[in-house]
Write a protein that holds these residues in place. Structure first.
Motif, mmCIF file in Angstrom:
data_model
loop_
_atom_site.group_PDB
_atom_site.id
_atom_site.type_symbol
_atom_site.label_atom_id
_atom_site.label_comp_id
_atom_site.label_asym_id
_atom_site.label_seq_id
_atom_site.Cartn_x
_atom_site.Cartn_y
_atom_site.Cartn_z
ATOM 1 N N ARG A 103 0.819 -1.216 0.000
ATOM 2 C CA ARG A 103 0.000 0.000 0.000
ATOM 3 C C ARG A 103 0.851 1.263 0.000
ATOM 4 N N ASN A 104 1.967 1.238 0.716
ATOM 5 C CA ASN A 104 2.824 2.422 0.838
ATOM 6 C C ASN A 104 4.079 2.311 -0.021
ATOM 7 N N ASN A 105 3.968 1.641 -1.164
ATOM 8 C CA ASN A 105 5.169 1.412 -1.971
ATOM 9 C C ASN A 105 5.829 2.707 -2.435
ATOM 10 N N HIS A 106 5.055 3.777 -2.584
ATOM 11 C CA HIS A 106 5.662 5.048 -2.976
ATOM 12 C C HIS A 106 6.497 5.620 -1.826
ATOM 13 N N GLU A 107 6.014 5.484 -0.620
ATOM 14 C CA GLU A 107 6.765 5.966 0.537
ATOM 15 C C GLU A 107 8.083 5.214 0.676
ATOM 16 N N VAL A 108 8.046 3.897 0.466
ATOM 17 C CA VAL A 108 9.283 3.108 0.512
ATOM 18 C C VAL A 108 10.220 3.545 -0.604
ATOM 19 N N PHE A 109 9.654 3.802 -1.780
ATOM 20 C CA PHE A 109 10.462 4.245 -2.912
ATOM 21 C C PHE A 109 11.250 5.511 -2.583
ATOM 22 N N THR A 110 10.651 6.432 -1.834
ATOM 23 C CA THR A 110 11.349 7.680 -1.532
ATOM 24 C C THR A 110 12.618 7.434 -0.714
ATOM 25 N N VAL A 111 12.621 6.398 0.123
ATOM 26 C CA VAL A 111 13.832 6.050 0.875
ATOM 27 C C VAL A 111 14.937 5.644 -0.096
ATOM 28 N N ILE A 112 14.584 4.829 -1.076
ATOM 29 C CA ILE A 112 15.560 4.387 -2.076
ATOM 30 C C ILE A 112 16.042 5.566 -2.913
ATOM 31 N N ARG A 113 15.107 6.382 -3.380
ATOM 32 C CA ARG A 113 15.485 7.541 -4.195
ATOM 33 C C ARG A 113 16.439 8.459 -3.444
ATOM 34 N N ASP A 114 16.127 8.751 -2.184
ATOM 35 C CA ASP A 114 16.975 9.667 -1.416
ATOM 36 C C ASP A 114 18.356 9.069 -1.181
ATOM 37 N N TRP A 115 18.415 7.753 -0.943
ATOM 38 C CA TRP A 115 19.728 7.119 -0.743
ATOM 39 C C TRP A 115 20.547 7.196 -2.025
ATOM 40 N N LEU A 116 19.914 6.948 -3.187
ATOM 41 C CA LEU A 116 20.627 7.034 -4.453
ATOM 42 C C LEU A 116 21.107 8.461 -4.701
ATOM 43 N N ASP A 117 20.265 9.457 -4.401
ATOM 44 C CA ASP A 117 20.676 10.851 -4.579
ATOM 45 C C ASP A 117 21.924 11.171 -3.765
ATOM 46 N N LYS A 118 22.008 10.585 -2.590
ATOM 47 C CA LYS A 118 23.114 10.881 -1.682
ATOM 48 C C LYS A 118 24.381 10.108 -2.016
ATOM 49 N N ASN A 119 24.237 8.874 -2.496
ATOM 50 C CA ASN A 119 25.394 7.980 -2.574
ATOM 51 C C ASN A 119 25.892 7.663 -3.977
ATOM 52 N N VAL A 120 25.076 7.842 -4.984
ATOM 53 C CA VAL A 120 25.485 7.506 -6.347
ATOM 54 C C VAL A 120 25.683 8.794 -7.124
ATOM 55 N N LYS A 121 26.906 9.096 -7.417
ATOM 56 C CA LYS A 121 27.242 10.358 -8.081
ATOM 57 C C LYS A 121 27.714 10.114 -9.511
#
Length: 689
Positions: free
Chosen positions: A671-689
């Motif tokens: 149900r909250n798959n978009h909320e979980v996605f934001t955790v992944i997106r934010d981690w990628l923004d921070k760690n993958v350059k």
């Protein structure tokens, strides 16, 4: 069968309300590329709704539990933001094909699905039961042919070496990469008999009762699907375009029912398989039939016109015929009103994710990678092929595409959402990532054939009961349905399942070369893996560390050195430093807590003793390991500890640390798959350059 819109009307009701305005809109547009109002080649695909649904899910009770009976039909759909035509297009593959035949050409150009979408048609792409994304089960759909499809036979059937066949995008022999793409897609069809025809009639009826009046565009014996559906719903079949109408498909049909339906037969001049008598048979019965292709100036085509060099030009006379003969024709009166008001999904109004399924794409399609050639006494067959579907956003905001790999016995649909709910493909594309998601060998669009893959990949469909009883599957706070046997979301989930492979090492040897081919093709990228699919990331990154810029792994199953993970976290070897030739060379220390331990879940696995062997090629790749409240089997603590021990840069992402609770192994569909996605997106923004 239908689904209510958020406003409480069905798809068919919506279609009836807007038919007049759509006809008006259609009258102002023209065929492909001929006016400024038509999208030019390469135009942005502005999509209001992209998703999929399984129609006709039925269950059967066996000794080992309750199973899907294999008669479901997969349908993927695209609804343009601006609908220019009153009727939807239903694309039906033929013979040994599947819906991928309409998605891309073998040389990578847009297929007819995208070209119809450019024109403003609503497009529905069908995989007939037992083919394509519908798992083929021999005990249901019939035994496999004694011989697998061969490159040689495909080349002979397509006939691209014939002098008058000038439109095939390759040399046309058995070594042709374009022939390889077609052969790799070939699965096992059901035999055409009364049972099969009744099944197609039933599934076609379910689809039309849901989406409303439509035009069928078929290839090969896909025409039979259209004929039998038209017999059941003649008022909803507004036209039929039969590409490569095969011999005898009209035998036994109620031809009188087809007389009000405009019919076009697409007969390519270089084809050896089209039935020239079909038009005469239909005309004799009083039908309105037109032959299209060479008669309208399209020359040099063979039996797979939708895949050839001039596929865009070949579609122009078909669209023109639709406008003239179908869309301009007065609507027929429906003799018997049908009720279609009941929603498909139980409790859908409360569980349906109403977030956007809209996309703006610069391109989309699909292709096969990892096609090996296996010699057999009867010819050369494909082995190990993996289907890759992709979407490129119109506004690409990130330099590295995402490669998504499904887990266990699943397929790429896990990344696409569930039961018309949006999935992580939507969210990544909407965020600005190009996305590639694949079907591993024998799963989804990557066909299984015994001569190619042997018994280890034979579908082994899981029963409902153990999954429903498991806490970490459907008994979570975020599963969108009630979680019991009557949960329609569980039906949608189970419809795609095939069961896990029995030989993980052999499977790894098939998958890793295809993964390498994919990243070589698309360039630097991020690997996103789920559950058992985690092995893909380690093996591909080991072979192409310069192209893998990050790895996100989600709920990977198992513990290091246990079961299929005999090489640490893989079933096959990766590069260790110092080198290791056999798993027996590892020195292990048993860290399993005693039974009376106050912390029985603390790192319950065998840890490598010092000196520790390192994963030589993955040292500089950032890795995120996302884990949920209910987990997936195996200890995430043990896995992350192992990765650190072999020298990797890894961070565990516990959803509870982000205030997200109630998720399980299937967080990407919950149900909250978009909320979980934001955790992944934010981690990628921070760690993958």
């Amino acid at each position: 069968m239908s689904v209510r819109s958020p406003a409480g009307i069905t798809r068919r009701q919506f279609g009836a309300m807007t038919a007049g305005s759509l006809v008006a809109a259609a009258s102002s547009s023209t065929v492909l590329g001929q006016t400024s109002t038509s999208p030019a080649p390469g135009a942005v695909l502005d999509i209001a709704d992209w998703s999929y649904y399984w129609y006709g899910i039925e269950r059967v009770k066996l000794a080992r539990g309750t199973l899907i009976n294999g008669m479901q039909m997969f349908v993927e759909h695209w609804i343009p933001t601006v609908v220019r035509h009153p009727y939807s297009i239903v694309l039906v593959h033929g013979g040994y094909g599947q819906a991928s035949d309409w998605m891309s050409t073998p040389d990578g150009r847009p297929g007819w699905a995208s070209l119809f979408l450019e024109q403003g048609y609503r497009v529905y792409l069908v995989d007939r039961p037992g083919q394509g994304r519908n798992p083929h089960h021999p005990w249901v759909h019939g035994q496999y042919d004694a011989q697998a499809p061969t490159f040689e036979r495909a080349a002979s059937t397509i006939g691209a070496t014939e002098a008058n066949h000038t439109q095939w995008p390759g040399p046309g022999d058995a070594t042709d990469p374009a022939i390889a793409q077609v052969t790799a897609s070939m699965g096992q069809p059901m035999a055409i008999n009364a049972i099969t025809l009744d099944l197609w009639r039933s599934r076609g009826t379910l689809l039309l009762d849901d989406i409303g009046p439509s035009i069928f565009v078929t290839h090969g014996d896909g025409a039979s699907f259209a004929w039998v559906t038209a017999e059941a719903r003649p008022e909803l079949v507004k036209g039929i375009v039969a590409v490569e109408q095969p011999p005898d498909s009209l035998r036994g049909r109620q031809l009188s029912l087809f007389t009000p339906i405009p019919i076009a037969i697409v007969a390519a001049e270089a084809s050896k398989t089209n039935d020239p008598s079909a038009a005469a048979v239909l005309r004799t019965a009083g039908g309105s039939v037109e032959l299209i292709l060479a008669e309208r100036g399209i020359r040099g085509n063979g039996p797979m016109v939708m895949l050839e060099k001039n596929n865009r030009e070949a579609l122009q006379p078909i669209v023109a015929w639709m406008r003239e003969k179908v869309e301009a024709k007065p609507a027929r009166t429906v003799a018997t009103p049908r009720s279609d008001d009941s929603p498909v999904i139980a409790n859908a109004d409360s569980a349906r994710n109403t977030e956007s399924t809209a996309l703006r794409l610069a391109g989309q399609g699909g292709f096969f990678v990892g096609i090996k050639r296996k010699a057999m006494p009867y010819g050369t067959i494909p082995q190990g092929q993996m289907f890759v579907q992709y979407m490129i956003p119109a506004e690409q905001r990130y330099p590295y595409p995402i490669v998504m790999v499904h887990g266990g016995g699943a397929q790429g649909t896990h990344m696409m959402g569930l039961g018309r709910r949006p999935g992580w493909v939507h969210y990544f594309v909407q965020t600005g990532y190009a996305v590639y998601w694949l079907d591993r060998p024998s799963y989804g669009r990557s066909p299984y054939q015994p001569d190619a893959l042997g018994p280890s990949h034979l579908p082994n469909v899981p029963p409902y009961e153990p999954l429903i009883e498991a806490t970490n599957v459907f008994k979570t706070g975020q599963w969108p349905g009630p979680g019991g046997m009557e949960d329609e979301y569980i039906n949608q989930f189970m419809a795609c399942e095939s069961g896990n492979t029995a030989d993980e090492a052999f499977h790894s040897d098939l998958v890793w070369p295809g993964g390498v081919e994919l990243v070589d093709r698309i360039g630097p990228c991020i690997l996103h893996t789920h559950a058992f699919g985690g092995f893909f990331g380690w093996g591909v990154a080991d072979r192409r560390p310069n192209l893998v810029k990050g790895i996100m792994c989600m709920e990977i199953n198992g513990n290091p050195f246990e079961r299929q993970l005999r090489w640490g976290l893989t079933a096959g070897p990766v590069t260790y430093d110092p080198p290791v030739g056999d798993p027996k060379e590892f020195t292990l220390v048993d860290r399993t807590p005693p039974p009376d331990s106050p912390r029985p879940s603390a790192s319950p696995y065998k840890l490598q003793a010092e000196p520790v062997h390192k994963w030589k090629n993955l040292q500089s790749i950032p890795i995120g390991w996302i884990t949920s409240e209910f987990g997936a089997g195996g200890s995430p603590v043990a896995n992350v500890e192992f990765l650190k021990q072999v020298g990797c840069r890894v961070e565990m992402l516990r959803l509870r640390d982000y205030g997200i609770y109630g998720n399980g192994n299937l967080m990407l569909m919950e149900r909250n798959n978009h909320e979980v996605f934001t955790v992944i997106r934010d981690w990628l923004d921070k760690n993958v350059k």
